[in-house]
Design a protein around this motif. Structure first.
Motif, PDB file in Angstrom:
ATOM      1  N   ARG A 227       0.808  -1.224   0.000  1.00  0.00           N
ATOM      2  CA  ARG A 227       0.000   0.000   0.000  1.00  0.00           C
ATOM      3  C   ARG A 227       0.838   1.269   0.000  1.00  0.00           C
ATOM      4  N   LEU A 228       2.131   1.141   0.278  1.00  0.00           N
ATOM      5  CA  LEU A 228       2.967   2.333   0.263  1.00  0.00           C
ATOM      6  C   LEU A 228       2.940   2.953  -1.131  1.00  0.00           C
ATOM      7  N   PRO A 229       2.843   4.266  -1.213  1.00  0.00           N
ATOM      8  CA  PRO A 229       2.825   4.906  -2.533  1.00  0.00           C
ATOM      9  C   PRO A 229       4.202   4.912  -3.178  1.00  0.00           C
ATOM     10  N   SER A 230       4.247   4.922  -4.483  1.00  0.00           N
ATOM     11  CA  SER A 230       5.507   5.092  -5.220  1.00  0.00           C
ATOM     12  C   SER A 230       5.668   6.584  -5.481  1.00  0.00           C
ATOM     13  N   ASP A 231       6.025   7.312  -4.424  1.00  0.00           N
ATOM     14  CA  ASP A 231       5.966   8.771  -4.472  1.00  0.00           C
ATOM     15  C   ASP A 231       7.317   9.437  -4.258  1.00  0.00           C
ATOM     16  N   ASN A 232       8.410   8.711  -4.508  1.00  0.00           N
ATOM     17  CA  ASN A 232       9.719   9.327  -4.339  1.00  0.00           C
ATOM     18  C   ASN A 232       9.982  10.333  -5.460  1.00  0.00           C
ATOM     19  N   HIS A 233      11.017  11.122  -5.269  1.00  0.00           N
ATOM     20  CA  HIS A 233      11.302  12.213  -6.197  1.00  0.00           C
ATOM     21  C   HIS A 233      11.534  11.690  -7.613  1.00  0.00           C
ATOM     22  N   PRO A 234      10.931  12.328  -8.621  1.00  0.00           N
ATOM     23  CA  PRO A 234      11.076  11.880 -10.010  1.00  0.00           C
ATOM     24  C   PRO A 234      12.533  11.811 -10.467  1.00  0.00           C
TER      25      PRO A 234
END
Length: 458
Positions: A227-234
């Motif tokens: 459930r963790l988002p894949s939201d690291n810096h582009p």
């Protein structure tokens, strides 16, 4: 020696690592040993190989076509493939050494050969650098370090190297998950059943999440990771180029950092991660990223799950995902946040749950395995590993090992591997990065080294 004595069933987790290779991310561990050696390079190479071959994995191929997959002995070892002695005198400085190592890393492992290679580079003033590469299917980092200690001259004299072949009873064991989840009466049947479940449910990820939500313990931990988002810096998720560069710090004294950690009531690894957060903070600024105080960067951290007396090869570690507080400017606050988060992760079943997931993945078709691994790997930007190396200096064929560095492999689309190793009273941090993720590893490692050098007890 009969085939039954020398052919071993491959454990499900080891099989998962074997199948995890991708074009730009081979699952190969890399170690660098820096020796002071007066003896000829070839003599040291021959002695090193002789000692390695006491361990069965170094004369076995991974037979993935067998059912179940097995480690099968080779008829004859091709040493011309496994050992490469580079011409002497062409490495005047660290930059040329790093470039030579990167060229060697670009050569893929031949799946029809035992999955290891050694390169030897003769530098100036009696320095010999050994580049050791071994596929993660053979062993995890802790097992490799223990194997390295068995290559030491003292261990040779004390006959500590194990027998070259496994006992027949060991051949029939199901693999490394057996010792971790001993409460399961039949590990293989559980993994096969779970594998069948994932084959069905991976076709419907939303259904998979609903099923896992009904579970407890490990299932809940797996669900948290998924459930963790894949939201690291582009900028740290750019398309992999397949070109890698490496860098490592000078040897840093361990005592000031250890004393500071003890004074703060945290672990040495917590302090390292706080320094790493500082290096990532500056890396993001270099990419033109805006960073607020609450900004985090998620990394994957291996957690050792071996018993203290477990001397086997194979893989017995799990993974936890940590949010590094890269936006917090104060080191003390950053350290407190990391220590609190790491304690919570260590008290959770997450590491064991991910190990179980890898065991399941080893039973899946390759496409389904990559899909499951990508679900986990895409949550983080780097693998960050900390290994407790030998406390005493090692000697190989009379040559003293002055320093050692290693680089962990990265699964899925992760393109950054960072390591810390303690060895003979000092610490060394290493970085291996795809050039699309970190273009200048030397600058990054310099910032990390500066942060670590600045740590002193109050």
């Amino acid at each position: 020696m009969s085939d039954a004595q020398t052919t071993e069933i491959m454990g499900p987790v080891d099989h998962a690592w074997l199948k995890m290779d991708t074009l730009h991310n081979p699952m190969v561990m890399v170690g660098i040993l820096e020796l002071h050696a007066d003896r000829p390079t070839r003599e040291i190479a021959e002695e090193l190989v002789r000692r390695l071959l006491h361990h069965p994995r170094f004369s076995q191929v991974a037979d993935d076509h067998s059912r179940p997959p097995v480690w099968r002995p080779v008829d004859a070892l091709n040493l011309a493939y496994h050992v490469h002695i580079h011409p002497a005198g062409n490495l005047p400085n660290r930059a040329t050494l790093q470039a030579a190592i990167c060229r060697e890393l670009s050569y893929p492992m031949d799946p029809h050969q035992p999955l290891w290679r050694v390169g030897l580079f003769r530098a100036r003033r009696g320095r010999l650098v050994i580049l050791f590469r071994a596929h993660h299917a053979i062993a995890d980092g802790i097992a490799m370090l223990r194997l390295l200690q068995q290559l030491d001259d003292t261990a040779q004299h004390e006959n500590e190297i194990p027998a070259p072949a496994a006992e027949a009873s060991h051949v029939l064991q199901a693999g490394p998950l057996g010792s971790l989840i001993s409460r399961l009466t039949s590990l293989n049947s559980v993994l096969l059943g779970a594998g069948e479940f994932f084959r069905r449910e991976l076709q419907h990820p939303e259904h998979l999440r609903e099923q896992l939500h009904q579970g407890e313990g490990m299932a809940a931990a797996i669900l948290r990771v998924l459930r963790l988002p894949s939201d690291n810096h582009p900028s740290l998720h750019a398309q992999l180029s397949g070109r890698r560069r490496v860098a490592w710090t000078r040897a840093l004294p361990i005592e000031p950092i250890h004393a500071y950690a003890k004074q703060c009531g945290v672990t040495l690894n917590d302090v390292f991660l706080a320094a790493l957060a500082s290096a990532f903070h500056h890396e993001l600024l270099d990419h033109g990223e805006s960073i607020d105080r609450e900004e985090t960067l998620r990394v994957t951290i291996p957690v050792n799950l071996r018993d203290e007396n477990d001397g086997e090869t194979g893989n017995r570690f799990g993974l936890v995902l940590l949010d590094l507080p890269v936006g917090e400017p104060r080191f003390a606050t950053r350290l407190d946040l990391i220590a609190t988060r790491m304690r919570a992760l260590k008290d959770s079943p997450e590491a064991s749950a991910v190990l179980l997931s890898l065991g399941i993945a080893g039973q899946l078709p390759e496409s389904a395995e990559h899909r499951l691994i990508d679900l986990i790997a895409d949550k983080s930007v780097a693998v960050v590993s900390n290994l407790p190396g030998p406390q005493q200096a090692l000697h190989i064929a009379g040559a003293r090992t002055e320093n050692m560095t290693f680089f962990p492999p990265q699964a899925g689309h992760i393109g950054i591997g960072i390591s810390l190793i303690g060895y003979a009273g000092h610490l060394t941090a290493g970085l291996s990065a795809d050039t699309h993720r970190i273009a200048d590893p030397e600058r990054f490692i310099g910032r990390l080294q500066k942060a670590l050098r600045g740590i002193r007890p109050r």
